[in-house]
Design a protein around this motif. Structure first.
Motif, PDB file in Angstrom:
ATOM      1  N   GLU A 198      15.380  16.002   7.036  1.00  0.00           N
ATOM      2  CA  GLU A 198      13.996  15.695   6.645  1.00  0.00           C
ATOM      3  C   GLU A 198      13.715  14.197   6.522  1.00  0.00           C
ATOM      4  OE1 GLU A 198      10.651  17.412   3.567  1.00  0.00           O
ATOM      5  OE2 GLU A 198      12.764  17.557   3.012  1.00  0.00           O
ATOM      6  N   PRO A 199      14.581  13.383   5.837  1.00  0.00           N
ATOM      7  CA  PRO A 199      14.290  11.943   5.776  1.00  0.00           C
ATOM      8  C   PRO A 199      14.252  11.282   7.153  1.00  0.00           C
ATOM      9  CG  PRO A 199      15.987  12.553   4.186  1.00  0.00           C
ATOM     10  CD  PRO A 199      15.783  13.731   5.071  1.00  0.00           C
ATOM     11  N   LEU A 200      15.075  11.762   8.081  1.00  0.00           N
ATOM     12  CA  LEU A 200      15.095  11.210   9.437  1.00  0.00           C
ATOM     13  C   LEU A 200      13.782  11.506  10.159  1.00  0.00           C
ATOM     14  CD1 LEU A 200      18.726  12.308  10.424  1.00  0.00           C
ATOM     15  CD2 LEU A 200      17.994  10.097   9.528  1.00  0.00           C
ATOM     16  N   ILE A 201      13.241  12.702   9.930  1.00  0.00           N
ATOM     17  CA  ILE A 201      11.959  13.084  10.544  1.00  0.00           C
ATOM     18  C   ILE A 201      10.823  12.262   9.948  1.00  0.00           C
ATOM     19  CG2 ILE A 201      10.293  14.963  10.810  1.00  0.00           C
ATOM     20  CD1 ILE A 201      12.681  16.909  10.789  1.00  0.00           C
ATOM     21  N   VAL A 202      10.833  12.103   8.620  1.00  0.00           N
ATOM     22  CA  VAL A 202       9.773  11.358   7.935  1.00  0.00           C
ATOM     23  C   VAL A 202       9.701   9.915   8.432  1.00  0.00           C
ATOM     24  CG1 VAL A 202       9.084  10.393   5.702  1.00  0.00           C
ATOM     25  CG2 VAL A 202       9.769  12.790   5.856  1.00  0.00           C
ATOM     26  N   HIS A 203      10.871   9.303   8.661  1.00  0.00           N
ATOM     27  CA  HIS A 203      10.907   7.905   9.074  1.00  0.00           C
ATOM     28  C   HIS A 203      11.022   7.733  10.594  1.00  0.00           C
ATOM     29  CE1 HIS A 203      11.018   6.221   5.032  1.00  0.00           C
ATOM     30  NE2 HIS A 203      11.853   7.185   4.700  1.00  0.00           N
ATOM     31  N   GLY A 204      10.874   8.846  11.334  1.00  0.00           N
ATOM     32  CA  GLY A 204      10.865   8.767  12.793  1.00  0.00           C
ATOM     33  C   GLY A 204      12.147   8.235  13.394  1.00  0.00           C
ATOM     34  N   MET A 205      13.271   8.677  12.869  1.00  0.00           N
ATOM     35  CA  MET A 205      14.570   8.170  13.314  1.00  0.00           C
ATOM     36  C   MET A 205      15.227   9.170  14.267  1.00  0.00           C
ATOM     37  SD  MET A 205      15.882   6.699   9.627  1.00  0.00           S
ATOM     38  CE  MET A 205      17.411   6.012  10.264  1.00  0.00           C
ATOM     39  N   GLY A 206      15.251   8.849  15.560  1.00  0.00           N
ATOM     40  CA  GLY A 206      15.940   9.656  16.556  1.00  0.00           C
ATOM     41  C   GLY A 206      15.185  10.887  16.995  1.00  0.00           C
ATOM     42  N   ASN A 207      15.684  11.510  18.077  1.00  0.00           N
ATOM     43  CA  ASN A 207      15.116  12.778  18.536  1.00  0.00           C
ATOM     44  C   ASN A 207      15.886  13.936  17.900  1.00  0.00           C
ATOM     45  OD1 ASN A 207      17.543  13.102  20.040  1.00  0.00           O
ATOM     46  ND2 ASN A 207      16.666  11.957  21.761  1.00  0.00           N
ATOM     47  N   GLY A 208      15.536  15.162  18.291  1.00  0.00           N
ATOM     48  CA  GLY A 208      16.141  16.329  17.664  1.00  0.00           C
ATOM     49  C   GLY A 208      17.648  16.364  17.770  1.00  0.00           C
ATOM     50  N   LYS A 209      18.172  16.069  18.963  1.00  0.00           N
ATOM     51  CA  LYS A 209      19.622  16.110  19.178  1.00  0.00           C
ATOM     52  C   LYS A 209      20.319  15.015  18.373  1.00  0.00           C
ATOM     53  CE  LYS A 209      23.159  15.788  22.774  1.00  0.00           C
ATOM     54  NZ  LYS A 209      23.430  15.543  24.218  1.00  0.00           N
ATOM     55  N   GLU A 210      19.745  13.823  18.382  1.00  0.00           N
ATOM     56  CA  GLU A 210      20.344  12.698  17.644  1.00  0.00           C
ATOM     57  C   GLU A 210      20.357  12.959  16.148  1.00  0.00           C
ATOM     58  OE1 GLU A 210      19.120   9.061  20.711  1.00  0.00           O
ATOM     59  OE2 GLU A 210      17.782   9.626  19.061  1.00  0.00           O
ATOM     60  N   SER A 269       0.850  -1.192   0.000  1.00  0.00           N
ATOM     61  CA  SER A 269       0.000   0.000   0.000  1.00  0.00           C
ATOM     62  C   SER A 269       0.888   1.244   0.000  1.00  0.00           C
ATOM     63  CB  SER A 269      -0.901   0.016   1.234  1.00  0.00           C
ATOM     64  OG  SER A 269      -0.114   0.136   2.418  1.00  0.00           O
ATOM     65  N   GLU A 270       0.273   2.406  -0.147  1.00  0.00           N
ATOM     66  CA  GLU A 270       1.042   3.651  -0.182  1.00  0.00           C
ATOM     67  C   GLU A 270       1.817   3.858   1.115  1.00  0.00           C
ATOM     68  OE1 GLU A 270       0.198   8.434  -0.777  1.00  0.00           O
ATOM     69  OE2 GLU A 270      -1.208   6.974  -1.614  1.00  0.00           O
ATOM     70  N   GLU A 271       1.185   3.554   2.261  1.00  0.00           N
ATOM     71  CA  GLU A 271       1.845   3.714   3.552  1.00  0.00           C
ATOM     72  C   GLU A 271       2.967   2.691   3.723  1.00  0.00           C
ATOM     73  OE1 GLU A 271       2.881   5.029   7.308  1.00  0.00           O
ATOM     74  OE2 GLU A 271       1.709   5.990   5.717  1.00  0.00           O
ATOM     75  N   GLU A 272       2.718   1.455   3.299  1.00  0.00           N
ATOM     76  CA  GLU A 272       3.750   0.414   3.392  1.00  0.00           C
ATOM     77  C   GLU A 272       4.937   0.739   2.493  1.00  0.00           C
ATOM     78  OE1 GLU A 272       1.011  -3.550   4.358  1.00  0.00           O
ATOM     79  OE2 GLU A 272       1.276  -2.866   2.278  1.00  0.00           O
ATOM     80  N   ARG A 277      10.652   2.634   1.677  1.00  0.00           N
ATOM     81  CA  ARG A 277      11.626   3.540   1.052  1.00  0.00           C
ATOM     82  C   ARG A 277      12.778   3.895   1.985  1.00  0.00           C
ATOM     83  NH1 ARG A 277       7.160   6.185  -1.984  1.00  0.00           N
ATOM     84  NH2 ARG A 277       7.401   5.442  -4.125  1.00  0.00           N
ATOM     85  N   ARG A 278      12.657   3.547   3.246  1.00  0.00           N
ATOM     86  CA  ARG A 278      13.804   3.724   4.143  1.00  0.00           C
ATOM     87  C   ARG A 278      14.979   2.873   3.657  1.00  0.00           C
ATOM     88  NH1 ARG A 278      13.873   2.999  10.772  1.00  0.00           N
ATOM     89  NH2 ARG A 278      16.141   2.940  10.991  1.00  0.00           N
ATOM     90  N   ASP A 279      14.682   1.713   3.062  1.00  0.00           N
ATOM     91  CA  ASP A 279      15.729   0.816   2.547  1.00  0.00           C
ATOM     92  C   ASP A 279      16.023   1.049   1.081  1.00  0.00           C
ATOM     93  OD1 ASP A 279      16.034  -0.515   4.999  1.00  0.00           O
ATOM     94  OD2 ASP A 279      14.350  -1.838   4.554  1.00  0.00           O
ATOM     95  N   LEU A 280      15.261   1.927   0.422  1.00  0.00           N
ATOM     96  CA  LEU A 280      15.395   2.163  -1.018  1.00  0.00           C
ATOM     97  C   LEU A 280      15.544   3.660  -1.256  1.00  0.00           C
ATOM     98  CD1 LEU A 280      12.354  -0.075  -1.915  1.00  0.00           C
ATOM     99  CD2 LEU A 280      14.673  -0.647  -2.593  1.00  0.00           C
ATOM    100  N   GLN A 281      16.732   4.088  -1.617  1.00  0.00           N
ATOM    101  CA  GLN A 281      16.968   5.512  -1.805  1.00  0.00           C
ATOM    102  C   GLN A 281      17.503   5.785  -3.208  1.00  0.00           C
ATOM    103  OE1 GLN A 281      16.380   8.231   0.301  1.00  0.00           O
ATOM    104  NE2 GLN A 281      15.207   6.729   1.483  1.00  0.00           N
ATOM    105  N   MET A 282      17.511   7.062  -3.592  1.00  0.00           N
ATOM    106  CA  MET A 282      17.913   7.429  -4.947  1.00  0.00           C
ATOM    107  C   MET A 282      18.813   8.655  -4.923  1.00  0.00           C
ATOM    108  SD  MET A 282      15.458   7.792  -8.267  1.00  0.00           S
ATOM    109  CE  MET A 282      16.158   7.806  -9.916  1.00  0.00           C
ATOM    110  N   VAL A 283      19.845   8.632  -5.764  1.00  0.00           N
ATOM    111  CA  VAL A 283      20.678   9.804  -6.028  1.00  0.00           C
ATOM    112  C   VAL A 283      20.316  10.280  -7.428  1.00  0.00           C
ATOM    113  CG1 VAL A 283      23.013  10.701  -6.280  1.00  0.00           C
ATOM    114  CG2 VAL A 283      22.541   8.949  -4.562  1.00  0.00           C
ATOM    115  N   PHE A 284      19.856  11.515  -7.528  1.00  0.00           N
ATOM    116  CA  PHE A 284      19.339  12.008  -8.797  1.00  0.00           C
ATOM    117  C   PHE A 284      20.447  12.585  -9.674  1.00  0.00           C
ATOM    118  CE2 PHE A 284      15.801  12.026  -5.866  1.00  0.00           C
ATOM    119  CZ  PHE A 284      14.774  11.486  -6.620  1.00  0.00           C
TER     120      PHE A 284
END
Length: 317
Positions: A115-127, A81-84, A89-96
């Motif tokens: 931004e990608p870290l925020i989207v995927h909920g990775m770490g707090n602000g300091k991390e 699904s779109e959410e899945e 996409r955390r494991d699938l990235q692209m260099v344009f």
């Protein structure tokens, strides 16, 4: 296998008239199949417009495939699904390709990489801030660069930022869409060496898309050659460069410059132009330009088959 692509096809509609009705379609990717092993680099080469970039984008579902199957770590990406898919996409990235257009000019580098870290909920602000600093260090930039805007960097530095953004989520596969084609030759080697070092350090897997065969030879383990949306040859790098089977591959390799003024290389000059993807020729797509064309080539599409030792080719010869 990390990635398996089966019979991938992508078409785009041609619209015309006042109401924008569909009048035809362009087949950008036509029945493409290949696999990528974990930790290797698969190079994808061909002339401009042959469907390389569309293939890479379709794998990541940036272009939704028309048909086919895409399996990543044994799971079908097209069944998600779109959410899945967003989580995958955390494991699938692209260099344009374009380091100037791929970065938001209104964001500082800190925001672009965070931004990608925020989207995927990775770490707090300091991390996340610490992670951004580490990413900049990995790609050869200074911590002070985090507070600058993209227009304050050179093309090579921008591409390094693009690579850092792709690395931010610690992906398993990176699709690199002509990442050095817009850079000076001296900068190209720096970026290629950086990508090779990062691959070794993080056990990355690359799908490396390019039209420069010398660049592909430098970084790839296996190489696939595309023509008019179709994969015409696929083999280990050394095997392909030393024993090309398809006439199109032979013509491409004959055009690679040799840094020796005394070496006389026999060029294979192809006649005619690349056919329109809106009206591809019957049979083998390459037959209108092939120096070895036979009657069967004009009627029957050759099968993309293993010619021995994992060397695949789609040619009646």
């Amino acid at each position: 296998m990390l990635l398996q692509v089966h019979n991938l096809r992508k078409t785009f509609p041609i619209r015309g008239g006042l109401l924008g009705k569909k009048t035809g379609e362009i087949t950008a990717v036509d029945d493409v199949s290949f696999y990528v092993k974990k930790g290797e680099t698969l190079g994808l080469v061909g002339e401009s417009g042959c469907g390389k970039s569309t293939t890479g984008r379709a794998i990541l579902r940036l272009h939704e495939p028309t048909s086919g199957q895409i399996e990543f770590e044994g799971k079908s990406l097209l069944a998600l699904s779109e959410e899945e898919m967003r989580k995958a996409r955390r494991d699938l990235q692209m260099v344009f390709q374009d380091p100037f257009a791929s970065l938001n000019p209104r964001q500082k580098v800190m925001d672009i990489l965070e931004e990608p870290l925020i989207v995927h909920g990775m770490g707090n602000g300091k991390e996340r801030k610490e992670q951004v600093q580490e990413l900049l260090h990995l790609v050869g930039l200074n911590q002070s660069h985090a507070m600058r805007y993209p227009h304050q960097f050179s093309g090579g530095q921008r591409q390094r930022i693009g690579i850092a953004r792709a690395l931010s989520t610690k992906p398993k596969l990176i699709v690199a869409d002509e990442p050095v084609s817009a850079l000076d030759v001296s900068i190209q080697s720096q970026v290629l060496n950086l990508m090779a070092d990062l691959q070794e350090k993080f056990e990355l897997t690359y799908l490396f898309i390019a039209h420069d065969l010398s660049v592909v030879k430098h970084i790839s383990d296996r190489v696939g050659v595309m023509y008019l949306g179709r994969l015409v040859e696929l083999a280990d790098r050394d095997e392909l460069y030393e024993r090309p089977l398809h006439p199109y591959t032979q013509a491409l390799l004959s055009a690679v410059p040799v840094p020796d003024p005394d070496f006389q290389k026999q060029r294979i000059i192809l006649s005619g132009d690349v056919p329109s993807p809106a009206n591809p020729p019957k049979g083998c797509a390459f037959h209108p330009r092939c120096p070895h064309v036979m009657d069967i080539c004009k009627e029957v599409r050759p099968e993309f088959a293993d010619q021995g030792g994992g060397h695949f080719s789609a040619c009646h010869l």
